[in-house]
Design a protein around this motif. Structure first.
Motif: not given
Length: 515
Positions: A106, A108-111, A134, A137-140
């Protein structure tokens, strides 16, 4: 120089097979890709395993169907337990690199929307998997330090450009911050788009100059990787561009390289003689103004908006074509050209005007499932075409065979290199959320059988389907599913589809014992 070939795979995102000069497009100019085809083989009936980004990319790497490798639809991740042909090449001594868009996890961070999650008990899933997915993921990929476990699905060298348009993250974002420390944020601010007179949905004139645009970065990094290779070690490089995927935002001179008035909408909605309920539902939302046009799902548009989207897409393709030229020039300058297989492919297509639609979605059409595929090989004559029915899952066994590496058990594709010919081809589609036009209470789920002469699609839970004559009706405008004269043919094709489904089930691992 190694006696094993180097392999460069150039991947683009959301590009139709017919949007190349060499494929006969009347407006779009792609001189560098055309030159690649002139020295290689262009497949004229190359199709995806599924017309969606993530699952088809995973099918390319694994040589397996989405229902088998587990990344069935966007929002999931390719399990680390799945083998890839890149791992097999690496294990046989290849240097491996991923440069650009990956999208195996993924991004995006959209649930998921509320109400779409299943109700479960103390055990939430039938499959237990505690691995970390992750990485993309955008967080990473927006962190100061990007964590990438290597090898990453077989790739030792990883240079991420994740997401679309002019605002991807990953290693590209780190580079942009370093290159323009004073104004990188302003260059990515939607409030700072340049003036323009386009009004089609998702048209955005980025202030990023061409040299800072993600596709330019990927081309540059790809050339740098080629420069760094030792002639004694073969390499495999996947150079993966996020364009020409929407939003429609070619930078600089590519913005107005094409005029919307030069394009024609050849297949408006009215061209379909027997639209199915999905197409009718999309039309109703277009007419009443309730459709959503800012996301990833397909929607209908006016003729003017379709032409604008076409012109801007052509600009993005022109930028990619220039990067392809740079990569080829670098191979030649480095003395690698005579020992390098170059493949050009897309993960799926785009309606781009077909039946007045843009993007992709649960409606199946050859504009979204047929993609460009060019194989340039120093061992074979160029300037040829191949009309074989071929699939994305056929890439993995073909490249392994070309590299002299035996495939792993459970690979489902058939090698393009050895000339195997399919009589039928399976395509899967599984949506990841709802509601959608027509499919309001469940995700869309369909299976498609493709033969040289016909396309048949069956939708889960529906008593209607689709049956088209590919030879006499290549635009798929007349559905013969309910035609009494096609009853025997429909029954025959359903049996063939069942046979394909049985053959597409999991066979790995191979049982080491009889009991």
């Amino acid at each position: 120089m190694t006696d094993r070939p180097n392999i460069l795979v150039i991947m683009v995102d959301q590009m139709r097979a017919d949007w190349l000069g060499v494929a006969g497009h009347p407006v779009v100019k792609t001189p560098n890709i055309d030159a690649l085809a002139a020295q290689g083989t262009r497949f004229t009936d190359f199709n995806v395993a599924t017309p969606v980004c993530q699952p088809n990319r995973a099918s390319i790497l694994t040589g397996r169907y989405p229902s088998v490798h587990g990344l069935r639809h966007n929002g999931l991740s390719l399990p680390y337990s799945q083998s890839t042909f890149v791992e097999a090449l690496r294990a046989s001594g290849y240097a491996t690199a991923l440069i650009g868009k990956s999208h195996l996890q993924r991004m995006t961070g959209h649930p998921q929307k509320k109400g779409s999650q299943p109700v479960t008990g103390p055990i939430s899933e039938a499959v237990k998997d505690a691995n970390r997915y992750d990485v993309e993921s955008p967080e990473n990929l927006t962190a100061d330090e990007i964590v990438v476990p290597r090898p990453y699905y077989g790739f030792d060298h990883v240079d991420f450009t994740s997401d679309h348009g002019d605002r991807p993250n990953g290693h590209y974002l780190q580079w942009l911050k370093t290159s323009r420390p004073d104004d990188w944020q302003a260059l990515r601010d939607r409030e700072n788009q340049l003036p323009h007179n386009y009004s089609c949905p998702q048209a955005y004139r980025t202030p990023l100059p061409v040299e800072l645009y993600p596709s330019s970065y990927i081309g540059m990094r790809g050339c740098e990787f080629l420069d760094a290779q030792d002639a004694s070690t073969p390499f495999f490089a996947l150079v993966s561009f996020p364009d020409p995927h929407h939003p429609f935002n070619p930078p600089g001179r590519y913005w107005d390289m094409y005029d919307p008035d030069d394009f024609e909408v050849e297949l408006p909605f009215e061209a379909h003689e027997t639209p199915n309920p999905v197409l009718k539902a999309l039309r109703e939302k277009f007419v009443d103004g309730s459709q959503f046009t800012a996301g990833q799902e397909n929607f209908m548009a006016t003729e003017r908006h379709l032409k604008e989207a076409m012109a801007l897409t052509a600009g993005m393709i022109a930028l990619i074509d220039d990067q392809v030229g740079k990569l080829i020039d670098r191979l030649k300058a480095n003395g690698q050209w005579d020992n390098t297989v170059v493949v050009f492919n897309a993960d799926h297509g785009d309606f781009l005007g077909t039946f007045s639609m843009l993007l992709k979605g649960p409606y199946i059409h050859n504009s979204t499932y047929r993609v460009p595929f060019i194989w340039r090989d120093p061992e074979r004559d160029g300037g040829t075409t191949d009309d074989r029915l071929a699939s994305s899952i056929d890439i993995a066994p073909a490249l392994l065979e070309r590299a002299g590496v035996a495939p792993y058990h459970g690979i489902q594709g058939r090698s393009l290199w050895s000339g195997e010919r399919r009589e039928e081809l399976l395509m899967e589609f599984e949506d990841n959320a709802y509601p959608k036009p027509y499919f309001t209470d469940r995700p869309a789920n369909s299976r498609t059988l493709l033969t040289p002469d016909h396309r048949m699609t069956v939708y889960e839970g529906e008593d209607w389907g689709e049956l088209y004559e590919r030879v006499t009706d290549p635009d798929e405008t007349r559905n013969f599913w309910g035609d009494p004269d096609h009853t025997v043919l429909r029954t025959t094709l359903i049996h063939k589809l069942v046979d394909e489904l049985i053959g597409a089930t999991e066979t790995s691992p191979f049982p080491p014992f009889r009991a």
